[in-house]
Design a protein around this motif. Structure first.
Motif, PDB file in Angstrom:
ATOM      1  N   TYR A  75       0.838  -1.192   0.000  1.00 33.97           N
ATOM      2  CA  TYR A  75       0.000   0.000   0.000  1.00 33.97           C
ATOM      3  C   TYR A  75       0.876   1.245   0.000  1.00 33.97           C
ATOM      4  N   SER A  76       0.256   2.373  -0.234  1.00 34.55           N
ATOM      5  CA  SER A  76       0.949   3.656  -0.208  1.00 34.55           C
ATOM      6  C   SER A  76       0.227   4.563   0.767  1.00 34.55           C
ATOM      7  N   GLU A  77       0.998   5.254   1.574  1.00 34.46           N
ATOM      8  CA  GLU A  77       0.406   6.194   2.528  1.00 34.46           C
ATOM      9  C   GLU A  77      -0.070   7.466   1.833  1.00 34.46           C
ATOM     10  N   GLU A  78       0.398   7.693   0.627  1.00 40.69           N
ATOM     11  CA  GLU A  78      -0.002   8.843  -0.188  1.00 40.69           C
ATOM     12  C   GLU A  78      -0.649   8.317  -1.471  1.00 40.69           C
ATOM     13  N   PRO A  79      -1.448   9.127  -2.142  1.00 42.51           N
ATOM     14  CA  PRO A  79      -2.020   8.667  -3.417  1.00 42.51           C
ATOM     15  C   PRO A  79      -0.920   8.271  -4.412  1.00 42.51           C
ATOM     16  N   VAL A  80      -1.138   7.165  -5.099  1.00 42.17           N
ATOM     17  CA  VAL A  80      -0.186   6.691  -6.105  1.00 42.17           C
ATOM     18  C   VAL A  80      -0.332   7.571  -7.343  1.00 42.17           C
ATOM     19  N   SER A  81       0.790   7.930  -7.956  1.00 40.77           N
ATOM     20  CA  SER A  81       0.748   8.787  -9.145  1.00 40.77           C
ATOM     21  C   SER A  81      -0.024   8.106 -10.266  1.00 40.77           C
ATOM     22  N   ILE A  82      -0.562   8.893 -11.164  1.00 38.73           N
ATOM     23  CA  ILE A  82      -1.317   8.357 -12.316  1.00 38.73           C
ATOM     24  C   ILE A  82      -0.442   7.427 -13.138  1.00 38.73           C
ATOM     25  N   ASP A  83       0.830   7.794 -13.357  1.00 41.09           N
ATOM     26  CA  ASP A  83       1.729   6.943 -14.144  1.00 41.09           C
ATOM     27  C   ASP A  83       1.928   5.583 -13.492  1.00 41.09           C
ATOM     28  N   HIS A  84       2.191   5.575 -12.176  1.00 38.67           N
ATOM     29  CA  HIS A  84       2.358   4.300 -11.478  1.00 38.67           C
ATOM     30  C   HIS A  84       1.051   3.512 -11.460  1.00 38.67           C
ATOM     31  N   ARG A  85      -0.057   4.196 -11.213  1.00 38.46           N
ATOM     32  CA  ARG A  85      -1.361   3.521 -11.167  1.00 38.46           C
ATOM     33  C   ARG A  85      -1.667   2.856 -12.515  1.00 38.46           C
ATOM     34  N   ASP A  86      -1.452   3.579 -13.614  1.00 37.82           N
ATOM     35  CA  ASP A  86      -1.711   3.017 -14.948  1.00 37.82           C
ATOM     36  C   ASP A  86      -0.829   1.820 -15.239  1.00 37.82           C
ATOM     37  N   ARG A  87       0.456   1.915 -14.872  1.00 39.13           N
ATOM     38  CA  ARG A  87       1.388   0.810 -15.120  1.00 39.13           C
ATOM     39  C   ARG A  87       0.975  -0.430 -14.321  1.00 39.13           C
ATOM     40  N   ILE A  88       0.631  -0.237 -13.047  1.00 39.52           N
ATOM     41  CA  ILE A  88       0.226  -1.357 -12.196  1.00 39.52           C
ATOM     42  C   ILE A  88      -1.058  -1.999 -12.723  1.00 39.52           C
ATOM     43  N   LEU A  89      -2.050  -1.181 -13.052  1.00 38.73           N
ATOM     44  CA  LEU A  89      -3.315  -1.728 -13.566  1.00 38.73           C
ATOM     45  C   LEU A  89      -3.104  -2.498 -14.870  1.00 38.73           C
ATOM     46  N   GLN A  90      -2.272  -1.959 -15.741  1.00 36.20           N
ATOM     47  CA  GLN A  90      -1.995  -2.647 -17.012  1.00 36.20           C
ATOM     48  C   GLN A  90      -1.318  -3.994 -16.754  1.00 36.20           C
ATOM     49  N   ASN A  91      -0.339  -4.026 -15.868  1.00 32.70           N
ATOM     50  CA  ASN A  91       0.402  -5.263 -15.619  1.00 32.70           C
ATOM     51  C   ASN A  91      -0.385  -6.265 -14.778  1.00 32.70           C
ATOM     52  N   TYR A  92      -1.353  -5.794 -13.984  1.00 37.01           N
ATOM     53  CA  TYR A  92      -2.203  -6.714 -13.222  1.00 37.01           C
ATOM     54  C   TYR A  92      -3.021  -7.603 -14.157  1.00 37.01           C
ATOM     55  N   GLN A  93      -3.223  -7.177 -15.397  1.00 39.54           N
ATOM     56  CA  GLN A  93      -3.972  -7.992 -16.359  1.00 39.54           C
ATOM     57  C   GLN A  93      -3.299  -9.348 -16.588  1.00 39.54           C
ATOM     58  N   ARG A  94      -1.984  -9.420 -16.348  1.00 36.52           N
ATOM     59  CA  ARG A  94      -1.220 -10.647 -16.585  1.00 36.52           C
ATOM     60  C   ARG A  94      -1.110 -11.520 -15.335  1.00 36.52           C
ATOM     61  N   VAL A  95      -1.719 -11.103 -14.245  1.00 35.23           N
ATOM     62  CA  VAL A  95      -1.550 -11.785 -12.958  1.00 35.23           C
ATOM     63  C   VAL A  95      -2.762 -12.628 -12.606  1.00 35.23           C
ATOM     64  N   ARG A  96      -2.507 -13.841 -12.111  1.00 34.22           N
ATOM     65  CA  ARG A  96      -3.559 -14.654 -11.498  1.00 34.22           C
ATOM     66  C   ARG A  96      -3.176 -14.820 -10.030  1.00 34.22           C
ATOM     67  N   LEU A  97      -4.066 -14.409  -9.140  1.00 35.59           N
ATOM     68  CA  LEU A  97      -3.842 -14.563  -7.707  1.00 35.59           C
ATOM     69  C   LEU A  97      -4.593 -15.793  -7.223  1.00 35.59           C
ATOM     70  N   ASP A  98      -3.968 -16.570  -6.359  1.00 38.08           N
ATOM     71  CA  ASP A  98      -4.590 -17.778  -5.834  1.00 38.08           C
ATOM     72  C   ASP A  98      -4.342 -17.849  -4.333  1.00 38.08           C
ATOM     73  N   ALA A  99      -5.414 -17.828  -3.562  1.00 37.32           N
ATOM     74  CA  ALA A  99      -5.321 -17.936  -2.107  1.00 37.32           C
ATOM     75  C   ALA A  99      -6.001 -19.226  -1.667  1.00 37.32           C
ATOM     76  N   VAL A 100      -5.297 -20.008  -0.879  1.00 39.23           N
ATOM     77  CA  VAL A 100      -5.867 -21.225  -0.293  1.00 39.23           C
ATOM     78  C   VAL A 100      -5.934 -20.984   1.204  1.00 39.23           C
ATOM     79  N   TYR A 101      -7.119 -21.156   1.746  1.00 34.17           N
ATOM     80  CA  TYR A 101      -7.315 -20.915   3.168  1.00 34.17           C
ATOM     81  C   TYR A 101      -8.318 -21.922   3.706  1.00 34.17           C
TER      82      TYR A 101
END
Length: 117
Positions: A75-101
């Motif tokens: 997390y970030s204690e301050e708002p994430v910049s638009i450039d970082h936010r866009d890059r993260i959102l774009q790259n999250y498209q390639r991620v599969r998260l799996d939680a076993v609980y």
């Protein structure tokens, strides 16, 4: 505060975390380790400099998330910049998260999220 990676327990009982992984570009990353969280963030930022207020909080196998509870892992204690936010959102498209609980009441579950969108 902006959350980049976190876990929510929307169930009726406490959840005991057994496994939490991210798969990106065919490689599985263990998110229950500091090195795994760092590796995922490097892939999400894809070489961009980390934002200055980024904080990380790790979980271990056996960590308990209360019913209705949530844990911010990156997390970030301050708002994430638009450039970082866009890059993260774009790259999250390639991620599969799996939680076993498992539930404290003996049920075992596997929750998967394949990218954003």
């Amino acid at each position: 505060m902006d959350t980049i990676l976190g876990l929510n327990n929307e169930g009726v009982g406490p959840a005991v975390l057994e496994r939490f992984t991210a798969t990106i570009d065919g490689a599985e990353i263990d998110l229950l380790s500091a090195s795994g969280i760092n590796e995922l963030m490097n892939k999400l930022l894809l070489g961009a400099t980390p934002f200055p207020y980024m904080r990380m909080r790790g979980l271990l196998k056996g960590s308990v998330i209360s019913a209705g509870g949530s844990v911010r892992m990156v997390y970030s204690e301050e708002p994430v910049s638009i450039d970082h936010r866009d890059r993260i959102l774009q790259n999250y498209q390639r991620v599969r998260l799996d939680a076993v609980y498992r539930c404290m009441y003996d049920g075992k579950f596997d929750a998967t999220n394949a990218g954003l969108g």
